[in-house]
Design an enzyme around this catalytic site. Structure first.
Site, PDB file in Angstrom:
ATOM      1  N   SER A   1       3.786  51.645 -81.268  1.00 27.70           N
ATOM      2  CA  SER A   1       3.280  52.456 -82.379  1.00 27.70           C
ATOM      3  C   SER A   1       4.443  53.090 -83.120  1.00 27.70           C
ATOM      4  O   SER A   1       5.583  53.110 -82.640  1.00 27.70           O
ATOM      5  CB  SER A   1       2.363  53.549 -81.846  1.00 27.70           C
ATOM      6  OG  SER A   1       3.144  54.555 -81.232  1.00 27.70           O
ATOM      7  N   LYS A   2       4.125  53.625 -84.280  1.00 25.81           N
ATOM      8  CA  LYS A   2       5.136  54.297 -85.087  1.00 25.81           C
ATOM      9  C   LYS A   2       5.765  55.429 -84.281  1.00 25.81           C
ATOM     10  O   LYS A   2       6.964  55.674 -84.362  1.00 25.81           O
ATOM     11  CB  LYS A   2       4.473  54.843 -86.349  1.00 25.81           C
ATOM     12  CG  LYS A   2       5.451  55.502 -87.293  1.00 25.81           C
ATOM     13  CD  LYS A   2       4.771  55.964 -88.542  1.00 25.81           C
ATOM     14  CE  LYS A   2       4.506  57.457 -88.566  1.00 25.81           C
ATOM     15  NZ  LYS A   2       5.653  58.315 -88.312  1.00 25.81           N
TER      16      LYS A   2
END
Ligand code: GLU
Length: 509
Positions: free
Chosen positions: A262-263
């Site tokens: 994920s970011k």
């Protein structure tokens, strides 16, 4: 699907923010498949969720694709004959299909308000609108024809939901996973048409994939749970024969393999996850992208291609043409691919090494300008000769400054600790004589400078190592850099002599 159908694939992002590298990989695999089969690669913007729409995101997506060299054959700005290419602009085309499904008994009107549904969620924490409770909720199935007609006539807000069958098995052959089947009772009655008249993803994706004559779908594994809804819609709308082939791509995993990348992992571990810088217009937050971090698009694309695919050999470096040529679905793995930032950096190094100087030149100049240099003062030939010397040492183009700034400016300080303790008057004399010797040279190239310097050392009776390192430090400032005689050649006679003369007094005790 009939095999003579033209290959048409689509990348169908929602314009909701920055583009995750997983999204770019989806676009890439679509593109590679299309081009491998002389087909078309289409960009469709899935913007039916107005609440999640982010201004600028669509332009950003198009810029990312252009940067990666994934140019769509059809897109909102380059429409073909299947437009519009934004779902919001296709709004009028969806309702009739939703109503057709209601008439055929495969969907129903639901009049429950948002508040009523919230109330249900409070009472039943695992609430889902499905076959086992739909008769207790306010919809055309529970209310009956008359009441439904009355509500519709009165203009009561409503959605249209699919009526998922009970206890059926829905199956399809995924191009990567093989046979995948689902138990319909486990799937809820998804909304197809929202109260604002917009379709949801589920309805829009099916209607548009058919209307745009999409032949194959490559999308992330996270969409696999939606497949039964889509399969039923293809069937219920009478389009079963036209259903595209699906491939659900393996996830890109965190470096430790624990879950989807994920970011936030990028923020936490210090690497980019988005393709390009993303400036969130809502929060003002800036997220760094691979492009701005200094990745070449060739490296980024190459790295992404190998996240979940290989050609069956040990080969790791591929350019786009070769990827198109070699891409095949049966070499896509089912298992998630771990993201490894060190490996991503390696790809960048490899691609910098391979890049023609002329291609790197503008970026190199930008780095120099950023450090206050006026690049108009240097010829391209000069800068390119330096690039030849340091190219192998660059992970990012930005490293050019660290590796090569000494070619443009005299060392600001010297690693004196490395030379001073062993400095002698004899060494000062040696270097002063070298400066004179250099001054007498009419040609100036490493091939002749090296023997000249080494003979001089031999004559002096001192050891090679005792003089080579100080010479390097005089020119560079530290113990790094490419071959010292190459440096000597590129710096030029006057400059080398000047640097020797400046350094000697500073090395003396
Ligand atoms: N709009 C979906 C997304 O944002 C597309 C999923 C699909 O390709 O079917 O990823």
């Amino acid at each position: 699907m009939s095999s003579d159908k033209k290959v048409r694939v689509r990348f169908a992002p929602s314009p909701t923010g920055g583009l995750h590298l997983g999204g770019v990989r989806t676009a890439l695999f679509n593109y590679l498949f299309a081009k491998h089969h002389n087909g078309e690669f289409i960009l469709r913007i899935e913007d039916t969720d107005q609440t999640r729409f982010v201004p600028g995101a669509e332009e950003y997506i198009m810029e990312c694709l252009a940067w990666c060299g994934l140019n769509p054959d059809e897109s909102p700005i380059n429409p073909g004959s299947f437009g519009p290419y934004r779902q919001s602009e296709r709004k009028p085309s969806y309702r009739k299909f939703a109503e057709q499904l209601v008439n055929d008994g495969h969907a129903y009107y639901a009049f429950d308000t948002a508040e009523e549904l919230d109330e249900q969620r409070k009472i039943h924490p695992n609430f889902r609108y499905a076959h086992d409770n739909r008769m207790n909720l306010r919809n055309s199935l529970s209310l009956g024809q008359e009441e439904t007609n009355r509500l519709l006539a009165e203009g009561a807000p409503h959605t249209i939901r699919i009526k998922m069958p009970e206890n059926e098995i829905v199956a399809f052959d995924d191009m990567i996973r093989g046979r995948v089947s689902f138990e319909t009772s486990l799937v809820d009655d998804k909304v197809l048409l929202k109260a604002d008249g917009m379709p949801t993803y589920h309805l829009a994706v099916v209607v548009d994939d058919r209307a745009m004559e999409i032949s194959h779908i490559f999308r992330g594994e996270e969409w696999l749970p939606s497949a039964p809804v889509h399969i039923l819609l293809w069937d219920y709308l009478g389009w079963k024969e036209e259903m595209p082939n699906w491939a659900h791509l393996p996830l890109i995993l965190k470096p430790d393999g624990n879950g989807k990348l994920s970011k936030r992992d990028g923020d936490r571990l210090g690497f980019p996850v988005y393709a390009m810088n993303w400036n969130d217009p809502k929060t003002g937050d800036l997220t760094t992208g691979f492009r701005e971090r200094g990745f070449l698009p060739e490296a980024f694309v190459n790295m992404l291609a190998l996240l979940g695919w290989n050609d069956g050999t040990e080969q790791e470096i591929f350019d786009m043409n070769e990827l198109v040529q070699k891409f095949s679905v049966d070499r896509i793995s089912k298992a998630g691919a771990k993201f490894d930032f060190e490996k991503a950096k390696w790809y960048n190094q490899e691609w910098i090494k391979r890049a023609p100087n002329a291609e790197l030149l503008p970026e190199v100049k930008a780095v120099l300008e950023k450090h206050g240099l006026n690049t108009a003062e240097y010829t391209d030939v000069f800068i390119e000769s330096i690039l030849d010397l340091v190219k192998e040492r660059l992970t990012y183009i930005e490293d050019f400054w660290e590796q090569a700034s000494f070619f443009f400016q005299k060392p600001e300080k010297y690693d004196v600790d490395a030379v001073k303790p062993k400095w002698t008057d004899e060494k000062s004399t040696f270097f002063n004589e070298v400066a004179d010797l250099f001054a007498d040279q009419s040609t100036w190239e490493s091939a002749s400078l090296e023997p000249l310097f080494k003979n001089k050392i031999a004559e002096s009776g001192m050891k090679m190592g005792e003089l080579m390192m100080p010479f390097r430090i005089m020119l560079v400032g530290g113990k790094f850099g490419p071959d010292v005689f190459k440096i000597t050649e590129v710096l030029g006679k006057e400059e080398v002599i000047e640097r020797i003369k400046t350094a000697v007094p500073q090395f003396q005790n």
